[in-house]
Design a protein around this motif. Structure first.
Motif, PDB file in Angstrom:
ATOM      1  N   ARG A 130      -2.624   8.994  -2.451  1.00 17.43           N
ATOM      2  CA  ARG A 130      -2.548   8.477  -1.095  1.00 17.43           C
ATOM      3  C   ARG A 130      -3.681   7.502  -0.824  1.00 17.43           C
ATOM      4  O   ARG A 130      -4.716   7.518  -1.483  1.00 17.43           O
ATOM      5  CB  ARG A 130      -2.503   9.596  -0.066  1.00 17.43           C
ATOM      6  N   GLU A 131      -3.436   6.683   0.160  1.00 15.22           N
ATOM      7  CA  GLU A 131      -4.317   5.575   0.487  1.00 15.22           C
ATOM      8  C   GLU A 131      -5.722   6.002   0.911  1.00 15.22           C
ATOM      9  O   GLU A 131      -6.703   5.373   0.544  1.00 15.22           O
ATOM     10  CB  GLU A 131      -3.652   4.795   1.631  1.00 15.22           C
ATOM     11  N   ILE A 132      -5.829   7.081   1.673  1.00 18.76           N
ATOM     12  CA  ILE A 132      -7.121   7.419   2.277  1.00 18.76           C
ATOM     13  C   ILE A 132      -8.138   8.006   1.312  1.00 18.76           C
ATOM     14  O   ILE A 132      -9.328   7.827   1.516  1.00 18.76           O
ATOM     15  CB  ILE A 132      -6.956   8.353   3.493  1.00 18.76           C
ATOM     16  N   THR A 166       0.845  -1.191   0.000  1.00 13.29           N
ATOM     17  CA  THR A 166       0.000   0.000   0.000  1.00 13.29           C
ATOM     18  C   THR A 166       0.885   1.247   0.000  1.00 13.29           C
ATOM     19  O   THR A 166       2.080   1.168   0.296  1.00 13.29           O
ATOM     20  CB  THR A 166      -0.922   0.030   1.237  1.00 13.29           C
ATOM     21  N   GLN A 167       0.296   2.383  -0.306  1.00 21.50           N
ATOM     22  CA  GLN A 167       1.039   3.640  -0.341  1.00 21.50           C
ATOM     23  C   GLN A 167       1.686   3.927   1.014  1.00 21.50           C
ATOM     24  O   GLN A 167       2.820   4.407   1.082  1.00 21.50           O
ATOM     25  CB  GLN A 167       0.095   4.778  -0.755  1.00 21.50           C
ATOM     26  N   ALA A 168       1.036   3.639   2.114  1.00 20.85           N
ATOM     27  CA  ALA A 168       1.551   3.970   3.443  1.00 20.85           C
ATOM     28  C   ALA A 168       2.523   2.932   4.005  1.00 20.85           C
ATOM     29  O   ALA A 168       3.255   3.211   4.949  1.00 20.85           O
ATOM     30  CB  ALA A 168       0.385   4.156   4.409  1.00 20.85           C
ATOM     31  N   GLY A 227      -7.043   9.038  -2.414  1.00 25.19           N
ATOM     32  CA  GLY A 227      -6.587   9.099  -3.796  1.00 25.19           C
ATOM     33  C   GLY A 227      -5.981  10.426  -4.217  1.00 25.19           C
ATOM     34  O   GLY A 227      -5.502  10.545  -5.343  1.00 25.19           O
ATOM     35  N   GLN A 236       2.377  10.486  -5.247  1.00 27.39           N
ATOM     36  CA  GLN A 236       1.494   9.403  -5.673  1.00 27.39           C
ATOM     37  C   GLN A 236       0.149   9.534  -4.979  1.00 27.39           C
ATOM     38  O   GLN A 236       0.031  10.260  -3.992  1.00 27.39           O
ATOM     39  CB  GLN A 236       2.115   8.048  -5.377  1.00 27.39           C
ATOM     40  N   GLN A 268       8.985   9.289  -0.337  1.00 28.86           N
ATOM     41  CA  GLN A 268       8.146   8.764  -1.416  1.00 28.86           C
ATOM     42  C   GLN A 268       8.052   9.776  -2.539  1.00 28.86           C
ATOM     43  O   GLN A 268       8.008  10.984  -2.294  1.00 28.86           O
ATOM     44  CB  GLN A 268       6.723   8.499  -0.925  1.00 28.86           C
TER      45      GLN A 268
END
Length: 133
Positions: free
Chosen positions: A103-105, A80-82, A107, A101, A98
């Protein structure tokens, strides 16, 4: 990452390191959660940063520049992104940078930089929305 750090990334690493030192000193001095959050929010309001997030040793955000209920994955290879920031908790990295990109929460495209805590295992992360300077 094989390329050299950009000026933006160097500044983000410096901001994260300062935040790590600040939170360690504030906790040691007995500052409450509200005082710490207010100070971090003020930094975001008056700088080019979009966010600051600081976790406990389990990866749960406990201090930040806003309200966020989030726990970082415990495995840096979780996909995952995190996830790469878990290396800061494990002590296998001291800095994670990073590329921008989604983010997970939600987009939204962000760039995140994190450093290890100075007082205990924790993630100290600063973020900038894509396109901000």
């Amino acid at each position: 990452m094989n390329r050299g750090r950009t000026d933006r990334e160097k500044a983000m690493v410096a901001a994260a390191r300062l935040a790590a030192r600040y939170v360690a000193a504030a906790v040691r001095a007995g500052a409450n959660e509200g005082e710490i959050r207010a100070a971090l929010a003020d930094v975001v309001r008056t700088s080019g940063l979009s966010e600051i997030w600081i976790t406990d040793e389990r990866g749960r955000i406990v201090f930040g520049s806003g309200e966020m209920d989030f726990v970082f994955p415990g495995d840096p290879a979780a996909g995952t992104q995190a996830a790469p920031f878990a290396a800061l908790l494990r002590g296998t990295e001291t800095v994670v940078i990073q590329d921008p990109q989604p983010r997970e929460i939600d987009g939204a495209v962000f760039q995140y930089v994190g450093v290890a805590g100075v007082d205990r295992p924790r993630i100290v992360q600063v973020g900038m929305a894509a396109g901000e300077a």
